[in-house]
Design an enzyme around this catalytic site. Sequence first.
Site, PDB file in Angstrom:
ATOM      1  N   THR A   8       0.857  -1.185   0.000  1.00 43.20           N
ATOM      2  CA  THR A   8       0.000   0.000   0.000  1.00 43.20           C
ATOM      3  C   THR A   8       0.897   1.240   0.000  1.00 43.20           C
ATOM      4  OG1 THR A   8      -0.201   0.269   2.409  1.00 43.20           O
ATOM      5  CG2 THR A   8      -1.727  -1.273   1.342  1.00 43.20           C
ATOM      6  N   GLY A   9       0.392   2.301  -0.615  1.00 40.29           N
ATOM      7  CA  GLY A   9       1.204   3.514  -0.712  1.00 40.29           C
ATOM      8  C   GLY A   9       2.411   3.326  -1.609  1.00 40.29           C
ATOM      9  N   SER A 135       6.820   4.445  12.427  1.00 36.26           N
ATOM     10  CA  SER A 135       7.674   5.629  12.469  1.00 36.26           C
ATOM     11  C   SER A 135       8.385   5.708  13.815  1.00 36.26           C
ATOM     12  CB  SER A 135       6.827   6.897  12.276  1.00 36.26           C
ATOM     13  OG  SER A 135       7.562   8.067  12.579  1.00 36.26           O
ATOM     14  N   TYR A 148       0.035  12.034  14.155  1.00 38.39           N
ATOM     15  CA  TYR A 148       0.897  11.097  13.431  1.00 38.39           C
ATOM     16  C   TYR A 148       1.570  10.141  14.416  1.00 38.39           C
ATOM     17  CZ  TYR A 148       4.401   9.434  10.088  1.00 38.39           C
ATOM     18  OH  TYR A 148       5.182   8.647   9.278  1.00 38.39           O
TER      19      TYR A 148
END
Length: 240
Positions: A8-9, A135, A148
């Site tokens: 994905t992405g 992340s 985020y």
Amino acid sequence: MGKYALITGASGGIGSAIAQLLASKGWNLYLHYNKGEKQINELLARLDAYSIEVMPIRADLETDKGSDILADNIFQLDAIVNSSGNAPYGLFTDLSDTTIDQMLQLHVKSPIVLIRKLLPKLMGKPSAHVVLISSIWGQTGAACEVMYSTVKGAQIAFAKALSKETARSGVRVNCVAPGAVKTAMLDWLSSEELSDLEEDIPIGRLADPKEIAEVVSFLLSKQSSYITGQVIAVNGGMYT
């Protein structure tokens, strides 16, 4: 017949680097994208050099229907690599309800629903994989990137829990947690700000997307056969 991976992405910097590396190793690819049609076409042109099947699929993962559209177009499958995402920058108190909803949908709900729908295609195989690109901020948090950090932390918790459910079924689930990577996500920074950021990284530079791709490739390989439920940090020493 070869193995099949969904990325994905795939139109993003990290996603496209993963696609190119996996293609070079003989993986057939489902390449998800939404707005990055130009980038996905450029990626498809680069992948022409490999003797693999490549299937681009457009779906908006900021909506409930996105994961349904994507799942309905996946047939054979050995690995899911979730690399979709964006990172709005600003004070938490300035975020709109719409932005919060979009972040939760794109980074948490859509990946979870998608993986739930596709798990039956993975389970029972000798080896199958789920890798989420989280992340550094999902591990330690960042001011002005509160949402985020929140959604990336949720991805880590999800991977750790799911890995315990699926281990006996042959599905290994892991996260990769990059630090600062040389992608379009940092284009809003000035050259001076980028230089300051590099100064804050012990290794002294940004990561190349290929370096993230190498870790994903390792997690999809036999060399990582005893690794599941882990977060592999690739951050140049920013957070240890």
